[in-house]
Write an enzyme that holds these catalytic residues in place. Structure first.
Site, short mmCIF file in Angstrom:
data_model
loop_
_atom_site.label_atom_id
_atom_site.label_comp_id
_atom_site.label_asym_id
_atom_site.label_seq_id
_atom_site.Cartn_x
_atom_site.Cartn_y
_atom_site.Cartn_z
N HIS A 280 -31.09 -28.16 -18.40
CA HIS A 280 -31.52 -27.64 -19.70
C HIS A 280 -32.87 -28.18 -20.17
CE1 HIS A 280 -29.40 -25.73 -23.48
NE2 HIS A 280 -30.60 -25.20 -23.23
N ASP B 72 -24.19 -24.08 -26.69
CA ASP B 72 -24.07 -25.28 -25.85
C ASP B 72 -22.84 -26.08 -26.29
OD1 ASP B 72 -24.65 -27.65 -24.34
OD2 ASP B 72 -26.80 -27.39 -24.68
N HIS C 283 -23.04 -29.15 -26.09
CA HIS C 283 -23.73 -30.38 -26.51
C HIS C 283 -24.82 -30.08 -27.54
CE1 HIS C 283 -22.28 -30.81 -22.31
NE2 HIS C 283 -21.83 -31.97 -22.76
N ASP D 174 -27.97 -31.76 -27.35
CA ASP D 174 -29.26 -31.95 -26.65
C ASP D 174 -30.37 -32.35 -27.61
OD1 ASP D 174 -27.81 -31.23 -24.43
OD2 ASP D 174 -28.81 -29.31 -24.11
N HIS E 120 -32.08 -33.75 -19.97
CA HIS E 120 -31.43 -32.50 -20.41
C HIS E 120 -30.63 -32.69 -21.71
CE1 HIS E 120 -27.21 -32.86 -18.25
NE2 HIS E 120 -27.58 -33.97 -18.82
N ASP F 126 -26.60 -22.63 -22.58
CA ASP F 126 -26.14 -23.63 -21.62
C ASP F 126 -24.75 -23.17 -21.19
OD1 ASP F 126 -24.93 -25.89 -20.42
OD2 ASP F 126 -26.16 -27.26 -21.61
N ASP G 186 -22.39 -24.52 -19.95
CA ASP G 186 -21.24 -25.39 -20.28
C ASP G 186 -20.68 -25.13 -21.67
OD1 ASP G 186 -22.67 -27.03 -22.17
OD2 ASP G 186 -23.29 -28.42 -20.59
N GLU H 35 -28.05 -24.83 -16.42
CA GLU H 35 -27.05 -25.85 -16.06
C GLU H 35 -26.03 -25.39 -15.01
OE1 GLU H 35 -26.68 -29.19 -16.97
OE2 GLU H 35 -28.56 -29.18 -18.11
N1 ARG Z 1 -27.77 -30.01 -21.21
C1 ARG Z 1 -26.69 -30.75 -21.11
N2 ARG Z 1 -25.69 -30.39 -20.33
N3 ARG Z 1 -26.67 -31.88 -21.79
C2 ARG Z 1 -25.61 -32.86 -21.75
C3 ARG Z 1 -25.95 -34.08 -22.54
C4 ARG Z 1 -24.84 -35.07 -22.55
C5 ARG Z 1 -25.10 -36.32 -23.36
N4 ARG Z 1 -25.15 -36.04 -24.77
C6 ARG Z 1 -26.38 -37.00 -22.90
O1 ARG Z 1 -27.33 -37.01 -23.63
O2 ARG Z 1 -26.45 -37.49 -21.80
MN MN Z 2 -27.58 -28.18 -22.91
MN MN Z 3 -24.43 -28.65 -22.44
#
Ligand code: ARG
Ligand code: MN
Ligand code: MN
Length: 294
Positions: free
Chosen positions: A94, A120, A122, A124, A137, A224, A226, A269
């Site tokens: 990402h 997402d 998350h 990010d 990411h 994303d 996920d 991702e």
């Molecule tokens: N783009 C993603 N899948 N990001 C996941 C981030 C997970 C976690 N918050 C980190 O900063 O490591």
């Molecule tokens: Mn992401």
């Molecule tokens: Mn994510």
């Protein structure tokens, strides 16, 4: 809604330097090799593979690698928009979002505002100061809001790429308190997964679209993979259970695919080595088809 007439052009980004597991860099190449995105489109709506960007397997340090990819990608999304295409960026991790939306912002111009729907699991929205993993990411949205390393925040144009009031997140269910505090203090609208479950994806997505369009000249969607429930998208490095239903995301994209204000999209991702029975690859095909022809 005015009707989109732009052909969709895919830009594959072979970059995994921003993720804990770098194998998502193989995502675009595997999708292409599987023929996964063949035969999508019709006479009115064209989808074509345009180009890939890649650094190879041996970068210098990760920060410089991600910054280089982002700069190159920003140049590409800018050029594609200038040539009348609608870019569809396929990650890679990402962190490529830094490049995608910097290029789109450059296209819109200095005084214009860009909206963004960030779908997402998350947020990010870390910087190196707050991230528990230092994985880049987990930082792109903060960078686009102007927070973080200057080599990420100053790509394509010097100004902040997004104003907080022009951004919405949908599907969030895993985050750290520092990034949540950052988004809250900025005033970014976050639709946690819980709210999506209560109100339904359709209602939330429609509201998000209105939100990011209210004061902007165009908007984008950063998806994303996920965000989608691991049942339909197991091939990701950071899966989180209890996600969005694939068909609801497909329906949302179908609804806006012909919207002229939708300038660009990205799907990121995908990690083909973590996929099972090509489930995720097939989900991505459905999402791409919704983007191109509904
Ligand atoms: N783009 C993603 N899948 N990001 C996941 C981030 C997970 C976690 N918050 C980190 O900063 O490591
Ligand atoms: Mn992401
Ligand atoms: Mn994510």
């Amino acid at each position: 809604m005015s009707k989109n007439t732009r052909p969709t052009s895919i830009i594959g980004v072979e970059n995994g330097f921003g993720a804990g597991n770098p194998a998502c860099k193989d995502g675009p190449r595997v999708l292409k090799a599987l023929g996964m995105l063949g035969g999508i489109g019709d006479a009115e709506h064209v989808l074509r593979w345009d180009e890939e960007i890649s650094l190879g397997d041996h970068p210098q340090d990760k920060i410089r690698a991600v910054a280089r990819i982002a700069a190159e990608l920003a140049e590409l999304t800018y050029r594609h928009l200038m040539e009348g295409d609608r870019p569809l960026v396929l990650g890679g991790d990402h962190s490529c979002a830094i490049g995608t939306w910097s290029g789109v912002k450059r296209y819109l111009g200095h005084s214009a505002r860009l909206g963004l729907i960030w779908i997402d699991a998350h947020m990010d929205s870390h910087t190196f100061a707050t991230s528990p993993t230092h994985n880049i990411h987990g930082m792109p949205l903060a960078c686009l809001l102007g927070e973080g390393e200057p080599c990420f925040t100053r790509i394509a144009v010097p100004e902040h790429k997004l104003r907080p009031e022009d951004v919405c997140l949908i599907g969030v269910r895993s985050y750290e308190s520092e990034e949540a505090a950052f988004l809250r203090q900025q005033g970014v609208r976050v639709y946690l997964m819980e709210e999506v479950q209560q109100r339904g994806m359709q209602a939330v997505f429609d509201e998000a679209r209105k939100h990011v369009c209210a004061a902007t000249q165009g908007y984008g969607i950063s998806l994303d993979i996920d965000a989608i429930d691991p049942l339909s998208a197991p091939g990701v490095g950071t899966p989180v259970s209890g996600g969005l239903r694939l068909n609801e995301v497909v329906a949302a994209l179908s609804e806006v695919h012909d919207d002229e204000k939708l300038l660009a999209l990205e799907i990121v991702e995908y990690n083909p080595w973590l996929d099972r029975h090509f489930i995720t690859a097939h989900s991505i095909r459905q999402l791409c088809r919704a983007i191109v022809t509904a």
